[in-house]
Every structure is written in C-alpha cells, then in structure tokens.
Design a protein around this motif. Structure first.
Motif, PDB file in Angstrom:
ATOM      1  N   CYS A 115     -48.657  31.781 -35.783  1.00 34.81           N
ATOM      2  CA  CYS A 115     -49.123  33.072 -36.281  1.00 34.81           C
ATOM      3  C   CYS A 115     -49.902  33.793 -35.184  1.00 34.81           C
ATOM      4  O   CYS A 115     -50.668  33.185 -34.430  1.00 34.81           O
ATOM      5  N   ARG A 116     -49.728  35.103 -35.097  1.00 33.61           N
ATOM      6  CA  ARG A 116     -50.405  35.888 -34.058  1.00 33.61           C
ATOM      7  C   ARG A 116     -51.912  35.980 -34.270  1.00 33.61           C
ATOM      8  O   ARG A 116     -52.656  36.321 -33.333  1.00 33.61           O
ATOM      9  N   LYS A 117     -52.384  35.676 -35.488  1.00 39.48           N
ATOM     10  CA  LYS A 117     -53.821  35.668 -35.760  1.00 39.48           C
ATOM     11  C   LYS A 117     -54.293  34.269 -36.152  1.00 39.48           C
ATOM     12  O   LYS A 117     -55.320  34.108 -36.800  1.00 39.48           O
ATOM     13  N   LEU A 118     -53.581  33.265 -35.725  1.00 39.05           N
ATOM     14  CA  LEU A 118     -53.793  31.889 -36.176  1.00 39.05           C
ATOM     15  C   LEU A 118     -55.251  31.441 -36.073  1.00 39.05           C
ATOM     16  O   LEU A 118     -55.934  31.679 -35.076  1.00 39.05           O
ATOM     17  N   GLY A 119     -55.703  30.801 -37.122  1.00 37.31           N
ATOM     18  CA  GLY A 119     -56.995  30.132 -37.108  1.00 37.31           C
ATOM     19  C   GLY A 119     -56.856  28.750 -37.688  1.00 37.31           C
ATOM     20  O   GLY A 119     -55.953  28.487 -38.503  1.00 37.31           O
ATOM     21  N   PHE A 120     -57.717  27.839 -37.253  1.00 39.72           N
ATOM     22  CA  PHE A 120     -57.723  26.479 -37.780  1.00 39.72           C
ATOM     23  C   PHE A 120     -59.004  26.254 -38.578  1.00 39.72           C
ATOM     24  O   PHE A 120     -60.108  26.501 -38.077  1.00 39.72           O
ATOM     25  N   VAL A 121     -58.841  25.779 -39.810  1.00 37.89           N
ATOM     26  CA  VAL A 121     -59.993  25.303 -40.555  1.00 37.89           C
ATOM     27  C   VAL A 121     -60.669  24.226 -39.704  1.00 37.89           C
ATOM     28  O   VAL A 121     -60.018  23.340 -39.168  1.00 37.89           O
ATOM     29  N   GLY A 122     -61.972  24.323 -39.559  1.00 35.67           N
ATOM     30  CA  GLY A 122     -62.684  23.406 -38.678  1.00 35.67           C
ATOM     31  C   GLY A 122     -62.893  23.959 -37.285  1.00 35.67           C
ATOM     32  O   GLY A 122     -63.537  23.318 -36.454  1.00 35.67           O
ATOM     33  N   LEU A 123     -62.366  25.165 -37.036  1.00 35.24           N
ATOM     34  CA  LEU A 123     -62.572  25.819 -35.742  1.00 35.24           C
ATOM     35  C   LEU A 123     -62.839  27.312 -35.868  1.00 35.24           C
ATOM     36  O   LEU A 123     -63.160  27.953 -34.867  1.00 35.24           O
ATOM     37  N   ASP A 124     -62.719  27.867 -37.086  1.00 38.62           N
ATOM     38  CA  ASP A 124     -62.769  29.330 -37.170  1.00 38.62           C
ATOM     39  C   ASP A 124     -63.767  29.873 -38.180  1.00 38.62           C
ATOM     40  O   ASP A 124     -63.740  31.063 -38.483  1.00 38.62           O
ATOM     41  N   GLY A 125     -64.657  29.017 -38.723  1.00 38.04           N
ATOM     42  CA  GLY A 125     -65.613  29.547 -39.691  1.00 38.04           C
ATOM     43  C   GLY A 125     -66.430  28.463 -40.370  1.00 38.04           C
ATOM     44  O   GLY A 125     -66.661  27.394 -39.805  1.00 38.04           O
ATOM     45  N   ASP A 126     -66.838  28.714 -41.607  1.00 30.97           N
ATOM     46  CA  ASP A 126     -67.726  27.799 -42.318  1.00 30.97           C
ATOM     47  C   ASP A 126     -67.004  26.586 -42.901  1.00 30.97           C
ATOM     48  O   ASP A 126     -67.644  25.579 -43.223  1.00 30.97           O
ATOM     49  N   GLN A 127     -65.701  26.680 -43.103  1.00 32.29           N
ATOM     50  CA  GLN A 127     -64.975  25.565 -43.701  1.00 32.29           C
ATOM     51  C   GLN A 127     -64.554  24.558 -42.632  1.00 32.29           C
ATOM     52  O   GLN A 127     -64.066  24.942 -41.569  1.00 32.29           O
ATOM     53  N   GLY A 128     -64.747  23.267 -42.946  1.00 30.91           N
ATOM     54  CA  GLY A 128     -64.377  22.224 -41.998  1.00 30.91           C
ATOM     55  C   GLY A 128     -64.507  20.853 -42.625  1.00 30.91           C
ATOM     56  O   GLY A 128     -65.201  20.668 -43.632  1.00 30.91           O
TER      57      GLY A 128
END
Length: 351
Positions: A115-128
C-alpha cells in the motif's frame, strides 16, 4: 494497562496507557506473547526510521513518536465491537499487523502489503503487541485453534519467509540458497523445505547460527569464510547455480554473492530491510539475466502459514530462544538480542 513505548534512539519505556476499546468492526485482543523483531531493534538502535514523528505523523493513524512497539503477536479475543461476526470472546488469534488505505492501486489489486500509505501496527501509533491489550480491525484477525500461544507469535515471521518463497517462483524439487541464518533466514529455509524445495543451502559464518540451520531445513550449510560460496553452490547444483537465492542479511557483499550464486535465468529475492543504500554491480544481473525481486512482509498468506504450523509441517518452537516479561524488554530482550545475536533467534515477550 502497561505498554512498551518507543520515544527515540535507545529510549524504550514501559508506561501506563488507557485501555483501548473497539469501535464498530474492531476487535480488542488481550496479548499473550509478542516476538521482538529486527525492525524493533533497528528503531531502538537508530530510530526513528519507520516510526513516524510528531512533525510527520503517519497519514492513516495520525500517530508519531512515542509509539507502542510490537507486531509479532498472538492473543485472545477480549471484546468485540459492533457488527463483528465470526469471532467470539476467548478465541485464540493472531493478527496481520497492517494499516492500509484500501484505495491505492496496490490495495485494489489485493497487494495491500505494498500500500502507498502502508503502516504497521507496532510501528505507526498507539497500537502494538508490547501492550496488555490492543485493538485492530476484524479483517486482520485469524483464528489459531490448534496452535499454542507461543506458536501463534511465530506465525508473522514465518509468513515473511513463506511469502518470499512464493514470490520466488521456485518449482517443487528446485534448488534454493538462503544467505543469512538469522531469524528471517531460518524461517525462509523452513518455508522452502515445507513448500517442496529439493535442495536448501544456507550460507552463514557465525557458528551458533550455522548450528540452527539444519533444524530449519538446510541440507547444506556453507561458511563464507571457509569456501568460495558461488563456486561451492555451483558444485552442489551440478554446475548450474541455485534456481533461487534469498538475501536475508542486508549486506552489500552478501547480495553480490547471492546474485553470483544464482543460475543463469534464475531469481534472487531480497528479503532483508536495508539500513543503507546498496552498492551493487547491476551488470551481474544483466549478463546472466537474473531477476532481482523485492519481498515485503506478506499478503494473503496467514491462513496457509497457520496450517503449516498446525499440521506439524513446520516446527516453529525450535526458533524460540527466550521468554521474558514486559518489564524486562530492554535489558533481557533488546540488549540480549543486540549483544548476543548469534546465539538467539526469537525472544518472546509476555505483556
């Protein structure tokens, strides 16, 4: 609840956060185990790298450092948001740790891992996964009945190796060489063995890591300090070279050796995430018409990987070299893997 938060280079703190609750279409998961990934170590040592910053927050989550780390996790469904079906509280599950836009050409083609805006849970915010509880969209949740919670935490890294093997186009009975016997190299070797490779060669100089390669599926283990690796691989493959090779180290010399060890017309798959721009002689590809393929994480692979573990085709328990609590994540987790990386594969954290 407790969570391990990345604040900056060398700064990971176990802190108290409010417990998140699911919105419509979401699931709250009580985390059982979460593995420490090389990506987590890169952030700890040199970050922010992939972690967004307050000046440049992630476009999908709006998150920026500090963030909650951890993306290789298993857990139990603890709360269901409105409209969630097919899951029940108490189900044992794993998650594809993605945030994607759903709108770009890659997402529309089903290749959401790029994805062109790809984010990974555990690297992009409060969720991890290094938290007691976390919330994800239902689409990413997979049931793991028949697996232990510890085995569940190995689904994600095994999916990385499995995806790479599928991208390689290796035919059943073909030959493969894996360069690097760290965590990703080992799961790639295991995935190759599980998917019908006729010959699996692992290249690794470290004694402790060489010792782990046969259990992962290697037929031959080559030490680059002792042999000319491309020559040795050609000797093992009747002069042809390996049908497919896998670069799992992120080192210029290793990539060059992998390409040189690939048969004319074969494929070299880059699995590693590089910490620097690679210096590489492109003519080595051109003169042998070798295809160099990038492999990022996985897409639509989790169900197959879960079944490989459930059926006993792949033994992931062999890769677990430590189990710790969340309060010990820095000293007995990150520092242990950094200072003693050759003797460790996967350390699991129990929040």
């Amino acid at each position: 609840m407790k969570a391990a938060r990345f604040h900056g280079r060398g700064d990971v703190r176990v802190e108290e956060l409010p417990e998140p609750h699911p919105s419509s279409g979401q699931v709250q998961i009580a985390v059982a185990w979460c593995g420490i990934c090389g990506t987590d170590l890169h952030e700890f040592l040199d970050g922010p790298i992939f972690a967004p910053t307050p000046a440049n927050p992630h476009p999908l989550t709006g998150g920026g450092v500090p963030i909650t780390l951890g993306h290789e996790f298993s857990g139990v469904v603890a709360e269901l948001g409105q409209g969630v079906t097919g899951l029940s509280e108490g189900d044992r599950v794993v998650v594809e740790p993605y945030d994607v836009c759903g709108e770009c050409s890659a997402c529309r083609d089903g290749r959401y891992n790029i994805c062109r805006k790809l984010g990974f849970v555990g690297l992009d915010g409060d969720q991890g996964g290094f938290a007691e509880r976390m919330v994800v969209d239902q689409r990413w949740v997979h049931n793991i009945d028949g697996l232990t919670p510890e085995q569940g935490a190995l689904v994600e890294p095994l999916a990385v190796g499995y995806h790479a093997t599928r991208l390689s186009g290796l035919r059943e009975g073909g030959s493969a060489a894996v360069f690097g016997s760290g965590p990703i190299g080992l799961v790639t070797a295991a995935a190759l063995r599980a998917t019908g490779a006729g010959q699996v060669i692992v290249v690794e100089p470290a004694e402790a890591r060489k010792a782990k390669a046969p259990g992962a599926g290697a037929d031959h283990v080559l030490d680059p300090t002792e042999v000319d690796v491309p020559d040795a691989i050609r000797e093992l493959t009747d002069g042809r070279g390996a049908d497919v090779t896998f670069e799992c180290a992120g080192v210029d010399e290793v990539l060059a050796a992998a390409v040189a060890s690939t048969r004319p017309g074969g494929t070299c798959v880059n699995v590693s995430i590089w910490g620097h721009p690679a210096t590489f002689d492109v003519n080595s590809l051109v003169f042998s018409e070798v295809s160099l393929v990038g492999s990022l994480a996985y897409a639509n692979r989790h169900e197959e990987v879960i079944e490989l573990i459930r059926s006993g085709t792949v033994d992931v328990d062999q890769f677990i070299t430590g189990r710790i609590g969340l309060d010990d994540i820095v000293d007995r987790g990150f520092r242990e893997l950094i200072d003693h990386k050759e003797s460790n594969v996967k350390i699991l954290v129990q929040p």
